[in-house]
Write a protein that holds these residues in place. Structure first.
Motif, PDB file in Angstrom:
ATOM      1  N   LEU A 127      16.601 -15.916  21.388  1.00 27.34           N
ATOM      2  CA  LEU A 127      17.549 -15.860  22.440  1.00 27.34           C
ATOM      3  C   LEU A 127      17.183 -16.655  23.349  1.00 27.34           C
ATOM      4  O   LEU A 127      18.142 -17.172  24.234  1.00 27.34           O
ATOM      5  N   LEU A 128      15.830 -16.737  23.987  1.00 29.14           N
ATOM      6  CA  LEU A 128      15.741 -17.816  24.989  1.00 29.14           C
ATOM      7  C   LEU A 128      16.094 -19.033  24.676  1.00 29.14           C
ATOM      8  O   LEU A 128      16.546 -20.023  25.473  1.00 29.14           O
ATOM      9  N   MET A 132      17.512 -21.929  27.320  1.00 26.07           N
ATOM     10  CA  MET A 132      16.305 -22.758  27.884  1.00 26.07           C
ATOM     11  C   MET A 132      17.079 -23.800  28.837  1.00 26.07           C
ATOM     12  O   MET A 132      16.720 -24.130  29.710  1.00 26.07           O
ATOM     13  N   THR A 133      17.889 -24.932  28.106  1.00 23.00           N
ATOM     14  CA  THR A 133      18.216 -25.909  28.626  1.00 23.00           C
ATOM     15  C   THR A 133      19.116 -25.666  29.798  1.00 23.00           C
ATOM     16  O   THR A 133      19.304 -26.503  30.845  1.00 23.00           O
ATOM     17  N   ALA A 134      19.849 -24.574  29.767  1.00 23.49           N
ATOM     18  CA  ALA A 134      20.915 -24.188  31.031  1.00 23.49           C
ATOM     19  C   ALA A 134      20.069 -24.160  32.157  1.00 23.49           C
ATOM     20  O   ALA A 134      20.617 -24.334  33.309  1.00 23.49           O
ATOM     21  N   GLY A 135      18.674 -23.584  32.460  1.00 28.59           N
ATOM     22  CA  GLY A 135      18.107 -23.519  33.534  1.00 28.59           C
ATOM     23  C   GLY A 135      18.739 -22.172  34.198  1.00 28.59           C
ATOM     24  O   GLY A 135      17.962 -21.897  35.269  1.00 28.59           O
ATOM     25  N   PRO A 402      21.464 -12.013  37.386  1.00 25.01           N
ATOM     26  CA  PRO A 402      21.206 -13.668  37.212  1.00 25.01           C
ATOM     27  C   PRO A 402      19.851 -14.381  37.428  1.00 25.01           C
ATOM     28  O   PRO A 402      19.546 -13.685  38.632  1.00 25.01           O
ATOM     29  N   VAL A 403      19.291 -14.967  36.763  1.00 22.96           N
ATOM     30  CA  VAL A 403      18.045 -15.343  36.983  1.00 22.96           C
ATOM     31  C   VAL A 403      18.251 -16.959  36.766  1.00 22.96           C
ATOM     32  O   VAL A 403      18.968 -17.574  36.019  1.00 22.96           O
ATOM     33  N   ALA A 404      17.062 -17.872  37.277  1.00 25.94           N
ATOM     34  CA  ALA A 404      17.248 -19.317  37.177  1.00 25.94           C
ATOM     35  C   ALA A 404      15.600 -19.774  37.088  1.00 25.94           C
ATOM     36  O   ALA A 404      14.827 -18.944  37.362  1.00 25.94           O
TER      37      ALA A 404
END
Ligand code: HEM
Length: 406
Positions: A127-128, A132-135, A402-404
């Motif tokens: 799932l990650l 991942m690349t979206a940040g 929402p996390v970043a």
């Protein structure tokens, strides 16, 4: 303060949903056994809630017509979602409870559940990989919700091709667990959800009768066929229970935990520096922001609790979220402390109804936190001021997170 004193406690008030703990603290300090204007008794002390869970005088038999009507209103016996509830082990007293739980327990051996750990980790990694690349991600939509659905589908034996409909599925049954009677609209939604999933499961049972596999549904279908130990209605209701219990709560353990850790980043850093603390952190998160906030019982005989005399037939609600923050049990209870020794919360219940999926839920949460700490140690909240709790009370969880990173 007398047990019936007026306290502002409205489980649907958005301010309460956002932060129920001040109301719990007030109730515990002033009226620990308190009767709400809508007729239920609320318990806030750890000791009283613990007794309610473990003592047989606090029963579950909501199936008597009068009890159902008291809880769900005059149309209770015509509501498919209510009738379905009455067949679940969760809602039964012995001997039915013993029989139903015995059949399912066989599939939940510690070894079988522990064997899922590697799979859970791989699912979390997968799932990650997708984000991942979206940040950034919505940690509920992208991780905390799909993972437990995938796990419970795998355990039950719901084919991969059908899982999407479950991943998108709603949590329509949740309001039925709330202490306030559900609204007409909530009952309609729950009825629709029950009927739709019932049709799906009946078709799946039929398939498994024809072609047995190594999964929980096959095991239960065989028990049903073996004789009168499990009726068709019980089979459907308990598979529904496992499916719902398997994801509607675990999503919130992961989501509430992540939110709490990122809001108190020193706790996140403690885990990052010492991941061996993760299992303890899961227990502390269960205590601090319990995914199940309340469980109900009906009194089978008169009882006195914290000096209040209660009659047979009264409906009682143990506020687990309040018990878990009782200062008589926990030092500095409103503080999240992942190093707290043996948190021992009541979040999985206790006694004969102790959560069947507790070990599975612990594994899922521990693996998700482990994968995040390893792959995204600098994870942060992307919108710290935006906190949207689900408008439900018995089940406490976020709609989005929402996390970043990067
Ligand atoms: C963080 C996740 C979870 C929490 C907080 C949780 C909490 C609870 C609680 C408090 C109860 C007892 C209710 C009562 O006494 O009235 C319970 C029962 C139950 N849970 Fe869980 N649960 C979780 C995850 C799961 C999972 C993953 C499964 C299944 C795979 C599951 C299956 C069940 C079942 C079948 C029961 C009924 C047991 C009985 O009546 O004997 N739960 N859970």
């Amino acid at each position: 303060m007398p047990a019936t004193a007026s306290v502002h406690f409205d489980p649907r008030d958005p301010a309460f949903v956002a932060n129920p703990y001040p109301v719990f603290d007030h109730l515990r300090a002033t009226a620990p056994v308190w009767k709400a204007p809508f007729g239920r008794w609320f318990l806030t002390r750890y000791e009283d809630c613990n007794l309610l869970l473990r003592d047989r005088r606090f029963g579950k038999d909501y199936t008597a017509p009068d009890a159902l009507k008291q809880r769900f209103g005059p149309t209770a016996l015509q509501e498919p979602a209510v009738v379905e509830l009455t067949h679940m082990m969760l809602m039964r007293d012995p001997p039915d409870h013993t029989r139903l739980r015995g059949l399912v327990t066989k599939a939940f051996t510690a070894r079988r559940i522990e064997a899922l750990r590697e799979r859970v980790r791989a699912m979390a990694d997968g799932l990650l990989d997708q984000v991942m690349t979206a940040g950034r991600m919505d940690a509920i939509r992208d991780l905390a919700f799909p993972l437990p659905v995938m796990v419970i589908c795998e355990l039950l034996g719901i084919p991969e091709a059908d899982r999407d409909r479950f991943v998108k599925g709603s949590t329509s049954g949740a309001p039925l667990l709330d202490p306030r009677p559900p609204t007409r609209a909530e009952l309609d939604a729950a009825n629709f959800g029950t009927q739709a999933s019932g049709l799906y499961f009946e078709a799946l049972f039929e398939q498994r009768r024809r072609e047995p596999r190594d999964d929980l549904i096959t095991q239960l279908v065989q028990a049903e066929e073996a004789g009168d130990r499990l009726s068709t209605a019980e089979l459907r209701a308990n598979v529904n229970l496992l499916f719902a219990a398997g994801h509607e709560t675990t999503v919130n353990l992961i989501g509430n935990g992540l939110a709490a850790l990122l809001r108190q980043p020193e706790q996140w850093r403690i885990l990052r520096d010492d991941p061996s603390l993760i299992p303890n952190a899961v227990e502390e998160i269960l205590r601090y922001e319990s995914p199940v906030q309340a469980v109900s019982r009906m009194l089978a005989e008169p009882v006195e609790l914290s000096g209040v005399a209660l009659d047979r037939g009264e409906l009682l609600v143990a506020l687990i979220g309040a018990a878990n923050r009782d200062p008589a049990m926990f030092a500095d209870p409103n503080r999240l402390d992942v190093t707290r020794k043996n948190p021992n919360p009541l979040s999985f219940g206790g006694g004969i109804h102790f959560c069947l999926g507790a070990q599975l839920a612990r594994i899922e949460a521990a693996e998700v936190f482990g994968v995040l700490l390893r792959r995204i140690p600098g994870l942060r909240l992307a919108a710290p001021d935006r906190v949207a709790w689900r408008p439900s009370f018995a089940l406490r969880g976020l709609m989005e997170l929402p996390v970043a990173w990067g």
